[in-house]
Structure formats: C-alpha cells, structure tokens
Design a protein around this motif. Structure first.
Motif, mmCIF file in Angstrom:
data_model
loop_
_atom_site.group_PDB
_atom_site.id
_atom_site.type_symbol
_atom_site.label_atom_id
_atom_site.label_comp_id
_atom_site.label_asym_id
_atom_site.label_seq_id
_atom_site.Cartn_x
_atom_site.Cartn_y
_atom_site.Cartn_z
ATOM 1 N N ALA A 96 -11.653 -9.265 5.486
ATOM 2 C CA ALA A 96 -12.266 -8.451 4.438
ATOM 3 C C ALA A 96 -11.690 -8.827 3.082
ATOM 4 O O ALA A 96 -10.580 -9.358 2.980
ATOM 5 N N ARG A 98 -10.812 -7.030 -0.706
ATOM 6 C CA ARG A 98 -10.557 -5.689 -1.243
ATOM 7 C C ARG A 98 -10.298 -5.732 -2.749
ATOM 8 O O ARG A 98 -9.984 -6.775 -3.304
ATOM 9 N N ILE A 104 -12.556 -1.630 0.374
ATOM 10 C CA ILE A 104 -13.264 -2.790 0.918
ATOM 11 C C ILE A 104 -14.454 -3.150 0.033
ATOM 12 O O ILE A 104 -15.282 -2.307 -0.312
ATOM 13 N N LEU A 105 -14.524 -4.452 -0.332
ATOM 14 C CA LEU A 105 -15.659 -4.981 -1.103
ATOM 15 C C LEU A 105 -16.646 -5.694 -0.178
ATOM 16 O O LEU A 105 -17.857 -5.532 -0.297
ATOM 17 N N SER A 107 -16.755 -7.016 4.177
ATOM 18 C CA SER A 107 -16.005 -6.908 5.421
ATOM 19 C C SER A 107 -16.780 -7.445 6.618
ATOM 20 O O SER A 107 -17.994 -7.297 6.691
ATOM 21 N N GLY A 113 -18.650 -2.598 2.851
ATOM 22 C CA GLY A 113 -18.031 -2.878 1.572
ATOM 23 C C GLY A 113 -18.982 -2.582 0.431
ATOM 24 O O GLY A 113 -20.203 -2.640 0.584
ATOM 25 N N GLU A 116 -21.597 -5.431 -0.365
ATOM 26 C CA GLU A 116 -22.351 -6.040 0.722
ATOM 27 C C GLU A 116 -23.859 -6.052 0.489
ATOM 28 O O GLU A 116 -24.553 -6.923 0.979
ATOM 29 N N THR A 148 -8.629 -6.316 8.711
ATOM 30 C CA THR A 148 -8.833 -4.861 8.703
ATOM 31 C C THR A 148 -8.110 -4.159 9.850
ATOM 32 O O THR A 148 -8.046 -2.932 9.872
#
Length: 160
Positions: A96, A98, A104-105, A107, A113, A116, A148
């Motif tokens: 992931a 971050r 989370i941006l 993942s 995220g 996404e 993660t």
C-alpha cells in the motif's frame, strides 16, 4: 553527369534515409519505457525479507527509483510516470501507499485508498501487480509505502 540526373539518382537514397529516421523514432518511443501516449513507464520487482522489509530487486525503465536489494529503502518517484510494480509476496504482504497521517492512498487489499477511484491515477491491481500513474495531487499526499499486515515493512517516498 548532368545535375538533373544526379538529383534523380540520389532521390531514392534520401527517401530511404528519411523513412528510416521515422522508423527509429517509433522504435525509441515503444521500447518499454513509454506507452502509446508517451507516458513514461517504470517497472519494478518488489520482494520481501520475511515480514521485516520490502526491497526492490529489479527496475526497468529510465529512472533510478531506489537502490537495489536494500531493505525498506527510500524511493524517489516522478510526477507523470506510470509505475508498474510486481510485488512477489503480495498474498502474504499486501502493498500500500500512504500519506503522512498513515492513511491509505492505494492498496492491494480490501482497504479502499482515497486515490483508487481517481481516473488520472488509473490505479490497477491484478494478482501481484500494482500499477498507478503518479499525478501531482497524489505526489502532494504521498509519504510512504507499507505492508498492510506487517507495519515494519515500510519505507519513505520522495517525489519530484
């Protein structure tokens, strides 16, 4: 030889030369470092040292993102580049990206995220493959990468 005949004699040579130049440009633009739209592509193989670290074992493309085979190394990513990661231990070590608050941006696992769904980022996961385009907006938020499940498998990211 008369000048007109010289021109006629060399005309086919000139046509072939210019034709080959165009072909070389096509080859250079499709050498695996750019897609059909001219977007720079960097492919990376990301492995793991047990549950303690990620490392990059291979980089294909025209960027030196990080040192090879260094645990939890710092990565330097470039805005506008598409990164295609093959995370070799993805099933046991979901990857992931971050932000500075460890949100989370992007993942690999079921955590959604915040980037996404961004069409410009064009995030894609398939098995152990993790692909995204680094937009300026994502670069402004991006701080680190992490497993993660094993939070010690983490490294910093800088952006250009």
């Amino acid at each position: 030889m008369n000048p007109f005949k010289r021109i006629l004699l060399f005309l086919p040579v000139l046509l072939i030369a210019f034709s080959c130049e165009d072909d070389m440009e096509d080859v250079m633009n499709n050498d695996g470092n750019q897609d059909d739209n001219g977007v720079n592509i960097v492919e990376m193989t990301v492995g793991n040292s047990g549950a303690s670290a990620y490392f990059v074992s291979e980089i294909n493309g025209n960027e030196e993102v990080t040192s090879l085979n260094e645990d939890n190394s710092t990565w330097a990513l470039t805005v506008g580049t598409r990164y295609e990661l093959n995370v070799t231990g993805a099933s046991a070590h979901p990857f992931a990206l971050r932000d500075t608050n460890n949100e989370i941006l992007l993942s690999m696992n079921s955590t959604d995220g915040s980037f996404e769904g961004n069409a410009d980022v064009n995030f894609q996961i398939s098995g152990s493959n993790f692909s995204f385009t680094l937009t300026q907006e994502l670069a402004d938020a991006l701080d680190n990468y992490v497993c993660t499940i094993h939070l010690g498998m983490s490294g910093s990211i800088t952006t250009n």
